[in-house]
Design a protein around this motif. Sequence first.
Motif, PDB file in Angstrom:
ATOM      1  N   ALA A  33      -5.643  13.071  -2.181  1.00 14.68           N
ATOM      2  CA  ALA A  33      -6.855  13.434  -2.918  1.00 14.68           C
ATOM      3  C   ALA A  33      -8.060  13.395  -1.979  1.00 14.68           C
ATOM      4  CB  ALA A  33      -7.066  12.482  -4.084  1.00 14.68           C
ATOM      5  N   PRO A  34      -8.960  14.393  -2.035  1.00 16.42           N
ATOM      6  CA  PRO A  34     -10.096  14.471  -1.107  1.00 16.42           C
ATOM      7  C   PRO A  34     -11.234  13.524  -1.489  1.00 16.42           C
ATOM      8  CG  PRO A  34     -10.183  16.301  -2.638  1.00 16.42           C
ATOM      9  CD  PRO A  34      -8.912  15.560  -2.946  1.00 16.42           C
ATOM     10  N   VAL A  35     -10.928  12.221  -1.459  1.00 21.39           N
ATOM     11  CA  VAL A  35     -11.932  11.218  -1.825  1.00 21.39           C
ATOM     12  C   VAL A  35     -12.297  10.319  -0.655  1.00 21.39           C
ATOM     13  CG1 VAL A  35     -11.274  11.204  -4.249  1.00 21.39           C
ATOM     14  CG2 VAL A  35     -10.113   9.671  -2.654  1.00 21.39           C
ATOM     15  N   SER A  36     -11.676  10.546   0.495  1.00 18.50           N
ATOM     16  CA  SER A  36     -11.945   9.745   1.690  1.00 18.50           C
ATOM     17  C   SER A  36     -11.565  10.552   2.917  1.00 18.50           C
ATOM     18  CB  SER A  36     -11.141   8.440   1.641  1.00 18.50           C
ATOM     19  OG  SER A  36     -11.274   7.712   2.853  1.00 18.50           O
ATOM     20  N   ASP A  37     -11.953  10.040   4.092  1.00 19.70           N
ATOM     21  CA  ASP A  37     -11.523  10.698   5.324  1.00 19.70           C
ATOM     22  C   ASP A  37     -10.089  10.322   5.684  1.00 19.70           C
ATOM     23  OD1 ASP A  37     -12.312   8.087   5.826  1.00 19.70           O
ATOM     24  OD2 ASP A  37     -13.128   8.518   7.822  1.00 19.70           O
ATOM     25  N   HIS A  38      -9.529   9.327   5.020  1.00 22.47           N
ATOM     26  CA  HIS A  38      -8.125   8.946   5.188  1.00 22.47           C
ATOM     27  C   HIS A  38      -7.359   9.298   3.930  1.00 22.47           C
ATOM     28  CE1 HIS A  38      -8.466   6.080   8.775  1.00 22.47           C
ATOM     29  NE2 HIS A  38      -9.709   6.433   8.525  1.00 22.47           N
ATOM     30  N   TYR A  39      -6.067   9.536   4.074  1.00 22.72           N
ATOM     31  CA  TYR A  39      -5.185   9.637   2.927  1.00 22.72           C
ATOM     32  C   TYR A  39      -4.698   8.236   2.564  1.00 22.72           C
ATOM     33  CZ  TYR A  39      -4.910  14.613   4.168  1.00 22.72           C
ATOM     34  OH  TYR A  39      -5.202  15.926   4.463  1.00 22.72           O
ATOM     35  N   GLY A  40      -4.395   8.052   1.289  1.00 17.75           N
ATOM     36  CA  GLY A  40      -3.771   6.809   0.887  1.00 17.75           C
ATOM     37  C   GLY A  40      -2.291   6.819   1.224  1.00 17.75           C
ATOM     38  N   VAL A  41      -1.725   5.644   1.478  1.00 14.12           N
ATOM     39  CA  VAL A  41      -0.292   5.511   1.738  1.00 14.12           C
ATOM     40  C   VAL A  41       0.285   4.578   0.685  1.00 14.12           C
ATOM     41  CG1 VAL A  41       1.503   4.861   3.393  1.00 14.12           C
ATOM     42  CG2 VAL A  41      -0.689   5.758   4.212  1.00 14.12           C
ATOM     43  N   GLU A  42       1.223   5.090  -0.096  1.00 19.60           N
ATOM     44  CA  GLU A  42       1.893   4.254  -1.090  1.00 19.60           C
ATOM     45  C   GLU A  42       3.343   4.060  -0.678  1.00 19.60           C
ATOM     46  OE1 GLU A  42       1.725   6.034  -4.927  1.00 19.60           O
ATOM     47  OE2 GLU A  42       2.503   7.974  -4.276  1.00 19.60           O
ATOM     48  N   ALA A  43       3.879   2.892  -0.996  1.00 18.19           N
ATOM     49  CA  ALA A  43       5.249   2.568  -0.601  1.00 18.19           C
ATOM     50  C   ALA A  43       5.905   1.736  -1.686  1.00 18.19           C
ATOM     51  CB  ALA A  43       5.262   1.808   0.730  1.00 18.19           C
ATOM     52  N   GLU A  44       7.213   1.859  -1.746  1.00 22.66           N
ATOM     53  CA  GLU A  44       8.010   1.061  -2.670  1.00 22.66           C
ATOM     54  C   GLU A  44       8.980   0.227  -1.856  1.00 22.66           C
ATOM     55  OE1 GLU A  44      11.009   1.915  -6.412  1.00 22.66           O
ATOM     56  OE2 GLU A  44       9.271   3.216  -6.100  1.00 22.66           O
ATOM     57  N   LEU A  45       9.026  -1.068  -2.168  1.00 22.22           N
ATOM     58  CA  LEU A  45       9.838  -2.009  -1.416  1.00 22.22           C
ATOM     59  C   LEU A  45      10.802  -2.711  -2.352  1.00 22.22           C
ATOM     60  CD1 LEU A  45       6.870  -3.620   0.556  1.00 22.22           C
ATOM     61  CD2 LEU A  45       8.406  -1.843   1.400  1.00 22.22           C
ATOM     62  N   LEU A  46      11.988  -2.995  -1.852  1.00 26.76           N
ATOM     63  CA  LEU A  46      12.980  -3.724  -2.631  1.00 26.76           C
ATOM     64  C   LEU A  46      12.789  -5.217  -2.366  1.00 26.76           C
ATOM     65  CD1 LEU A  46      15.464  -3.287  -4.490  1.00 26.76           C
ATOM     66  CD2 LEU A  46      16.872  -3.503  -2.430  1.00 26.76           C
ATOM     67  N   VAL A  47      12.448  -5.972  -3.425  1.00 27.91           N
ATOM     68  CA  VAL A  47      12.200  -7.403  -3.263  1.00 27.91           C
ATOM     69  C   VAL A  47      13.265  -8.259  -3.938  1.00 27.91           C
ATOM     70  CG1 VAL A  47       9.711  -7.147  -3.028  1.00 27.91           C
ATOM     71  CG2 VAL A  47      10.695  -7.441  -5.302  1.00 27.91           C
ATOM     72  N   GLY A  48      14.064  -7.645  -4.826  1.00 27.09           N
ATOM     73  CA  GLY A  48      15.108  -8.400  -5.507  1.00 27.09           C
ATOM     74  C   GLY A  48      16.473  -8.035  -4.981  1.00 27.09           C
ATOM     75  N   LYS A  49      17.466  -8.210  -5.833  1.00 24.39           N
ATOM     76  CA  LYS A  49      18.832  -7.863  -5.441  1.00 24.39           C
ATOM     77  C   LYS A  49      18.968  -6.362  -5.304  1.00 24.39           C
ATOM     78  CE  LYS A  49      21.005 -11.873  -7.612  1.00 24.39           C
ATOM     79  NZ  LYS A  49      21.997 -12.322  -8.615  1.00 24.39           N
ATOM     80  N   ASP A  50      19.875  -5.946  -4.449  1.00 25.53           N
ATOM     81  CA  ASP A  50      20.143  -4.522  -4.261  1.00 25.53           C
ATOM     82  C   ASP A  50      20.650  -3.919  -5.561  1.00 25.53           C
ATOM     83  OD1 ASP A  50      20.450  -2.099  -3.138  1.00 25.53           O
ATOM     84  OD2 ASP A  50      21.985  -2.677  -1.689  1.00 25.53           O
TER      85      ASP A  50
END
Length: 393
Positions: free
Chosen positions: A341-358
């Motif tokens: 989204a053109p709201v900053s000079d940087h893009y946002g980075v989103e990530a999903e991480l596994l914190v529990g059991k596989d």
Amino acid sequence: MRTSEEIYHRVRWDPRFDPARFVLGIALRGRPPKRVPLASFVPGGEIPWHRIVFVEADGELVWDRATGVDRIDSSDAGRVLDPRRLRAPFFTAKAPYAWDGLAWSPVRSIHDGHYGDSRLRVLTWNVLWDRYDRDRIDTASRRPRLVSELERAEADVIALQEVEGTLLKLLLAAPWIRSNYVVSEVSDRSIDVNGLLLLSRVPVRESGFHALGSHKGVVAFVVETAAGPVTIATTHLTSDHHAQGPALRDTELAALNDGLSDVDIPVVLLGDFNDGTALPADTLHLTDVWTETHGVDDQTPTFDPVGNPLAAVSSLTGRPSRLDRVLTRSLRPVHASLLRAPVSDHYGVEAELLVGKDDSAVLDSPATTRTAVAWLSPVDQPVVDSLRRSHDP
């Protein structure tokens, strides 16, 4: 009866006390005392010791100048229930804040139990402060759109850099933040020092801060996930706009490595590292989530003067670069993507991480040290099919 200075240093350095749960009463002329989190008090600063008239812990009076009360040793208030994960001397304890219906107040405890399932969704975004090129970056219209983009992202933890007091007020007034998130800062004056802000809808056990320089630092939460505590931190390293940028970044990374190496639980470090190479992950001995999920050859930029007009305004070279990163230790990356989204000079980075059991939704076969995981949307399927055909015998 001990002095206020003695009480302060006892709480600050005795590992049996949690500084984030203490409040100082500061005398004001003609008005009731002002309550200030002990973790925010600066010894030798603008407030002299004699203006501290009482000390509270967990809402209980443990020291009072007027009556001679000094119960800090006999009371259980403010005592550490679990060992701190963000340890001194690297981290200074800070109070996280939650909306209590009337005001943003220090968090004294978390809800019992763990949060969520096996997935942790995090988002980092350098939101472009208004200190430079003010007449070219349309801040007045950008900021409300940024808040809307953050709401739509529905991240469990949000890490922001280059936050200013005016944006902080806008965020703290947003109903979706008040009802769901704990924040690392509520003071305009404090946020203007380094521009770092954490927001978490995962229960926060503790908060900490470390200064990497006069205007650089790292802000951290310990959050209680489905699998136990995880440290989530955000930072913003010196850019090449500074004449000694690369050398200062080396020093900042070395300090971060020392501090995070003492954290004995999984770590997620998000932010703007102002370095387009693999150096941050390598120096910190952390895994770069983008590289793990997209491969080492994917250098998709998060700062793109070619595709983002706001980035073109501040760029020194005009070269796209991947400056914003999600780095982790002891958590498995599942997915990473950009918010463009053109709201900053940087893009946002989103990530999903596994914190529990596989679970079976992550991989069809067990992961190895060479496994790269990527989640593809339906629009990517023609590309995948084409690649498969090109490799068919």
